[in-house]
Design a protein around this motif. Structure first.
Motif, PDB file in Angstrom:
ATOM      1  N   ARG A  86     -21.737  27.939  13.040  1.00 48.76           N
ATOM      2  CA  ARG A  86     -22.984  28.554  12.593  1.00 48.76           C
ATOM      3  C   ARG A  86     -22.922  30.066  12.775  1.00 48.76           C
ATOM      4  O   ARG A  86     -21.980  30.611  13.335  1.00 48.76           O
ATOM      5  N   GLY A  87     -23.967  30.727  12.300  1.00 44.69           N
ATOM      6  CA  GLY A  87     -24.074  32.174  12.450  1.00 44.69           C
ATOM      7  C   GLY A  87     -24.203  32.914  11.131  1.00 44.69           C
ATOM      8  O   GLY A  87     -24.229  34.142  11.114  1.00 44.69           O
ATOM      9  N   GLY A  88     -24.265  32.167  10.019  1.00 41.53           N
ATOM     10  CA  GLY A  88     -24.450  32.811   8.721  1.00 41.53           C
ATOM     11  C   GLY A  88     -23.138  33.240   8.078  1.00 41.53           C
ATOM     12  O   GLY A  88     -22.064  33.147   8.661  1.00 41.53           O
ATOM     13  N   ASP A  89     -23.270  33.741   6.840  1.00 46.34           N
ATOM     14  CA  ASP A  89     -22.093  34.073   6.036  1.00 46.34           C
ATOM     15  C   ASP A  89     -21.179  35.091   6.705  1.00 46.34           C
ATOM     16  O   ASP A  89     -19.964  35.059   6.532  1.00 46.34           O
ATOM     17  N   GLY A 128     -25.558  23.049  11.821  1.00 45.85           N
ATOM     18  CA  GLY A 128     -25.416  24.494  11.678  1.00 45.85           C
ATOM     19  C   GLY A 128     -25.825  24.941  10.293  1.00 45.85           C
ATOM     20  O   GLY A 128     -26.439  24.184   9.535  1.00 45.85           O
ATOM     21  N   ASP A 129     -25.454  26.185   9.961  1.00 40.92           N
ATOM     22  CA  ASP A 129     -25.858  26.749   8.676  1.00 40.92           C
ATOM     23  C   ASP A 129     -24.653  27.108   7.803  1.00 40.92           C
ATOM     24  O   ASP A 129     -24.753  27.951   6.916  1.00 40.92           O
ATOM     25  N   LEU A 130     -23.496  26.459   8.088  1.00 34.67           N
ATOM     26  CA  LEU A 130     -22.280  26.729   7.321  1.00 34.67           C
ATOM     27  C   LEU A 130     -21.741  25.457   6.680  1.00 34.67           C
ATOM     28  O   LEU A 130     -20.526  25.260   6.577  1.00 34.67           O
ATOM     29  N   THR A 131     -22.638  24.601   6.220  1.00 32.91           N
ATOM     30  CA  THR A 131     -22.222  23.275   5.738  1.00 32.91           C
ATOM     31  C   THR A 131     -21.203  23.353   4.613  1.00 32.91           C
ATOM     32  O   THR A 131     -20.205  22.610   4.618  1.00 32.91           O
ATOM     33  N   ASN A 132     -21.410  24.227   3.632  1.00 29.93           N
ATOM     34  CA  ASN A 132     -20.457  24.315   2.517  1.00 29.93           C
ATOM     35  C   ASN A 132     -19.073  24.719   3.006  1.00 29.93           C
ATOM     36  O   ASN A 132     -18.055  24.177   2.560  1.00 29.93           O
ATOM     37  N   SER A 133     -19.025  25.667   3.932  1.00 29.84           N
ATOM     38  CA  SER A 133     -17.744  26.091   4.490  1.00 29.84           C
ATOM     39  C   SER A 133     -17.102  24.969   5.288  1.00 29.84           C
ATOM     40  O   SER A 133     -15.894  24.724   5.188  1.00 29.84           O
ATOM     41  N   VAL A 134     -17.904  24.285   6.099  1.00 27.49           N
ATOM     42  CA  VAL A 134     -17.375  23.183   6.900  1.00 27.49           C
ATOM     43  C   VAL A 134     -16.768  22.109   6.006  1.00 27.49           C
ATOM     44  O   VAL A 134     -15.680  21.591   6.278  1.00 27.49           O
ATOM     45  N   GLN A 135     -17.438  21.795   4.920  1.00 29.97           N
ATOM     46  CA  GLN A 135     -16.903  20.772   4.021  1.00 29.97           C
ATOM     47  C   GLN A 135     -15.643  21.252   3.310  1.00 29.97           C
ATOM     48  O   GLN A 135     -14.732  20.465   3.051  1.00 29.97           O
TER      49      GLN A 135
END
Length: 468
Positions: free
Chosen positions: A91-94, A120-127
């Motif tokens: 997490r932590g944003g773009d 968190g807030d990075l779901t697209n990156s995590v996937q």
């Protein structure tokens, strides 16, 4: 004639032996194999790996005639399934995507082959990382994720799915199912008691696994009856051990008390009888509990302990280090009464974790590492959590079982084993972790999906930390 025929057959046999194709990519030879489920140690084993799978597990006599492209002599070493960290955050944003991505190296460098991303807030990156790790294009652990958390309006964490009624809960769950998340994480910053319980019940009705923080406006019994599968942290279970849980819950619902202001009363009204009933309920309903003892201790003593010389701090990127300021400043500005309460709470949690285990409640080893959680370092902190569980009364074997074995059980994944056709996610140690849990830190090699990382490889991964 017979002599000539025998000679020809002998030459053909010799040629066939010399040209025989290796029967595996890698063999780990002469190793002590640990069965984490039973605690048994099998000496002088040969583990054959082809691609990302274990193909054979043999003893020395059976293995004598089999070949592999690469042989790793593991005499005196101990092999077990890879470790799982069952509570991490990306997490932590773009602006922190790259720094979060670089943390993946730290997990493998510490023998952690699987993590559970608890929102968190990075779901697209995590996937995206999940796909790259699957294809072999990226080094990192298996990632199981909840995607964004479910919470109420004006939620604390950026990216949360904010719900204020049944329609929004259904929409949030629709979006999580479209993301194909592995479980649903429900948070407690602003969600109402009614919507919290409704979110659990509707998730369970869809066959989705649930875990979460728990609003102090909800009783443990109500959350369990709604179907929650795991409780993150011990604040909520501790309230369920209070003889005054119902009146404390009502005081929070009416606004007479808050979460932090209730904790002293929760500790002072702890009841062994109530606790036993709560433990039985959690055990009978197969609810997992994630103690996160190490972070609890770390945050409780931020006022005393100086972390500026921590060896792992240099592996945290500058952006992630900046996120530590919130908790550090809170500790510096806390009242003397709050500091005392927080340390008392830390001690209460250690006792509670041991009591939960002794009463048959399944625990999950999780570090809660990631941005915003000051000085709790990805990779290293899971080993510190295992040590904390042993300090709470678990044996080294029992602590190890809370990692991969219970992690797979909670997520309904295949049980990690060292046998034919199992995924080759393995840790090779220089010393027996069943004798001393600190030996999980003494890595000789890590195998992730059949890829061998030597001691030098692991050191190189550390050097690729976010701030290098």
């Amino acid at each position: 004639m017979k002599f000539i025929l025998s000679a020809v057959l002998g030459v053909l046999l010799l040629i066939s032996c010399k040209t025989r194709e290796p029967e595996a990519d890698l063999v780990i030879a002469h190793v002590n194999r640990i069965d984490i489920e039973s605690g048994s140690v099998y000496p002088n084993q040969f583990i054959y790996i082809t691609g990302d799978r274990i193909t054979l597990v043999l003893d020395s006599a059976e293995a004598a005639q089999l070949d592999a492209k690469e042989t790793l002599d593991a005499t005196g070493k101990y092999l077990m399934t890879g470790l799982w960290d069952n509570h991490v955050h990306f997490r932590g944003g773009d602006s922190l995507i790259t720094e979060n991505k670089n943390l993946l190296n730290l997990y493998i460098a510490n023998g952690i082959t699987t993590v559970r991303d608890a929102g968190g807030d990075l779901t697209n990156s995590v996937q995206d990382w999940q796909n790259q790790i699957e294809s072999g294009a990226l080094t990192g652990p298996e990632i199981y994720t909840s995607g964004p958390k479910i919470d109420g309006p004006g939620a604390t964490w950026t990216g949360s799915l904010e719900v204020s009624g049944e329609a929004e809960i259904e929409a949030a769950l629709d979006s999580l199912q479209q993301l194909n998340v592995d479980f649903v994480k429900i948070y407690d910053s602003t969600i109402s008691a009614e919507n919290y319980l409704e979110a659990i019940a509707k998730s369970e009705a869809r066959g989705m696994i649930t875990s979460g923080h728990m609003p102090y406006s909800v009783t443990v019994e109500d959350a369990v009856k709604s179907g929650i599968d795991a409780m993150e942290h011990l604040y909520y279970v501790l309230k369920g051990c209070s003889a005054e849980e119902k009146s404390i819950t009502e005081a929070v619902k009416t606004g007479e008390a808050g979460f932090w202001s209730s904790l002293d009363r929760v500790m002072q009204t702890y009841s062994d009888t109530t606790a036993q009933n709560t433990f039985k309920m959690l055990r009978d309903q197969d609810v997992f509990v994630v103690p996160t003892l190490h972070i609890g201790h770390t945050l409780s003593y931020l006022d005393e302990e100086n972390h500026t010389d921590d060896s792992y701090l240099k592996y945290m990127g500058p952006g992630i280090q900046k996120t530590y300021a919130g908790r550090i400043n809170s500790a510096k500005n806390a009242s003397p009464e709050f500091v005392v309460m927080r340390k008392n709470l830390d001690s209460a949690f250690v006792k509670l974790a041991g009591d939960l285990h002794r009463n048959g409640v399944k625990l999950l080893a999780g570090s809660d590492c990631g941005a915003f959680n000051s000085y709790v370092y990805p990779g290293k902190s899971l080993h510190q959590e295992l040590q904390a569980l042993v300090d709470a009364g678990l044996t080294p074997l029992e602590a190890l079982q809370t990692s991969a074995l219970n992690g797979a059980d909670f997520l309904k994944k295949d049980k990690p084993v060292i046998q034919a056709d199992a995924v080759a996610d393995l840790v090779l140690l220089n010393a027996n972790p069943l004798e001393n849990i600190e030996n999980t830190n003494d890595l000789f090699a890590v195998i992730k999906r059949g890829n061998l990382y030597s001691k030098q490889d692991l050191e190189d991964l550390l050097k690729k930390g976010s701030n290098q």
